[in-house]
Scaffold this motif. Sequence first.
Motif, mmCIF file in Angstrom:
data_model
loop_
_atom_site.group_PDB
_atom_site.id
_atom_site.type_symbol
_atom_site.label_atom_id
_atom_site.label_comp_id
_atom_site.label_asym_id
_atom_site.label_seq_id
_atom_site.Cartn_x
_atom_site.Cartn_y
_atom_site.Cartn_z
ATOM 1 N N TYR E 39 9.896 -6.070 -2.901
ATOM 2 C CA TYR E 39 9.978 -4.614 -2.820
ATOM 3 C C TYR E 39 11.289 -4.214 -2.177
ATOM 4 N N VAL E 44 9.283 3.162 5.661
ATOM 5 C CA VAL E 44 8.767 4.447 6.143
ATOM 6 C C VAL E 44 7.951 4.260 7.416
ATOM 7 N N GLY E 45 7.305 3.102 7.550
ATOM 8 C CA GLY E 45 6.505 2.862 8.749
ATOM 9 C C GLY E 45 6.017 1.429 8.783
ATOM 10 N N VAL E 53 4.899 0.400 5.270
ATOM 11 C CA VAL E 53 4.948 1.473 4.286
ATOM 12 C C VAL E 53 6.381 1.550 3.789
ATOM 13 N N GLU E 56 9.927 3.550 -2.676
ATOM 14 C CA GLU E 56 10.897 3.276 -3.737
ATOM 15 C C GLU E 56 10.919 4.494 -4.635
ATOM 16 N N ASP E 59 7.865 6.610 -5.098
ATOM 17 C CA ASP E 59 6.606 5.891 -4.922
ATOM 18 C C ASP E 59 6.466 5.304 -3.522
ATOM 19 N N THR E 60 5.326 5.599 -2.908
ATOM 20 C CA THR E 60 4.996 5.025 -1.606
ATOM 21 C C THR E 60 4.083 3.821 -1.812
ATOM 22 N N THR E 61 4.353 2.729 -1.111
ATOM 23 C CA THR E 61 3.501 1.541 -1.177
ATOM 24 C C THR E 61 3.148 1.105 0.234
ATOM 25 N N ILE E 62 1.841 0.925 0.473
ATOM 26 C CA ILE E 62 1.372 0.314 1.717
ATOM 27 C C ILE E 62 1.186 -1.165 1.428
ATOM 28 N N ILE E 63 1.803 -2.012 2.254
ATOM 29 C CA ILE E 63 1.702 -3.462 2.067
ATOM 30 C C ILE E 63 0.928 -4.041 3.238
ATOM 31 N N ARG E 64 -0.150 -4.798 2.932
ATOM 32 C CA ARG E 64 -0.903 -5.447 4.012
ATOM 33 C C ARG E 64 -0.063 -6.595 4.569
#
Lengths: 73, 73, 73, 73, 73, 73, 73
Positions: E39, E44-45, E53, E56, E59-64
């Motif tokens: 990615y 973002v966080g 977070v 792109e 598009d926002t993506t939360i990654i564990r």
Amino acid sequence: MHALAPDMSMSENGNRPLDVLETSVGESVTIQLKDGERYEGELVGYDQHMNLVVEEDEDTTIIRGDNVVTIRP
Amino acid sequence: MHALAPDMSMSENGNRPLDVLETSVGESVTIQLKDGERYEGELVGYDQHMNLVVEEDEDTTIIRGDNVVTIRP
Amino acid sequence: MHALAPDMSMSENGNRPLDVLETSVGESVTIQLKDGERYEGELVGYDQHMNLVVEEDEDTTIIRGDNVVTIRP
Amino acid sequence: MHALAPDMSMSENGNRPLDVLETSVGESVTIQLKDGERYEGELVGYDQHMNLVVEEDEDTTIIRGDNVVTIRP
Amino acid sequence: MHALAPDMSMSENGNRPLDVLETSVGESVTIQLKDGERYEGELVGYDQHMNLVVEEDEDTTIIRGDNVVTIRP
Amino acid sequence: MHALAPDMSMSENGNRPLDVLETSVGESVTIQLKDGERYEGELVGYDQHMNLVVEEDEDTTIIRGDNVVTIRP
Amino acid sequence: MHALAPDMSMSENGNRPLDVLETSVGESVTIQLKDGERYEGELVGYDQHMNLVVEEDEDTTIIRGDNVVTIRP
């Protein structure tokens, strides 16, 4: 005598793994990792996660404990 | 009588795994690991993570508990 | 001298893995990951999970500790 | 009546997994492991990690809980 | 200045991984995951597990966090 | 009303996973495991690790939570 | 305003992953799992382990958090 097991007697837990590690500091050990790698050298240090420090010839290696299968003093 | 289960009665949890391990110290055990390896020897010690110390002939082996599948006293 | 082991003496745990890491900050290290990747660079920082910060040339890389197999100072 | 759930009522959590295990002590169970192995025998004991003690014929087996997929009383 | 390391000095732990992450918020990062995915976007966080977070384009993506191998600011 | 979330309002966390599980006790569920196995039956109980008890016909199965991918009420 | 981060300011951690999840409750999300499965639906709830509840058409699915790779609001 040992911070991790100050009042352990032989009748409880036997010789605990971390106590055997403690007595192996400064001694030669063989460490088998999950990926098949094998380290032979002097055990320089360890912690309660079985993170290890081993010295082969002049090379120091820190091993993250979750990779360890066996340690043979 | 056992630090890990000071007030356990037989009607709670039955014979707990760590209590069975405790009674196996000094006895012969067969240990099956996730990678297929098998260790047979005297159980010398253990801790609450099922880290184990086993002695085959004159060789001592510390086994990190997360590799263990089964222990047969 | 070290927050993680303020009163460690050499007779307990030897040179603990995190202490060896601490002395390696600012030094060149080789880091082996579980996926086979290898990083060589200056160790910029670490924490108790063995999350690492390493600098190769001008590039900074944060490595999540659970990927680490070995660190060679 | 059960140390792990002293004040559980049926309207909370239903019959909790560890309570069902407790009632299975002394009974015959089938245990399915992640590596495909299957154990059938009397459940002799357990703990909160689902470490298990099972007895087949005269053989006692301690199973480390993280290998367990299912237990069928 | 930073809740996670209020009194960290440069002589302890160097620049800790989470501190480097903190300074990367709002900056462009490249994140490498264990499954080979990559990615690239603005960080973002994050939190202490290295859950992330990333943004792109729109598009926002939360990654564990347990999927993360490396983060390159 | 629910021990695990006594003061949860709908504006925090929405309907939490364990609350949805609680309302599914006594209902029919489909459980998908990591090894590809699928269980269909009545959800009899659960705990905070998502250890589950499910009843198919007359058969009770305890499922260790770390094997679970999804539960469909 | 948010129990998990009562005093978070934008200058610390940025928009934390769980805060982004909180704002996504009631919204459409795409969830990517480690086994390659993909879920699209309304995010109904979540908890701190990233256990999720998602609704597709009329079907509710509880997803155990350790299977999650990414969540795209």
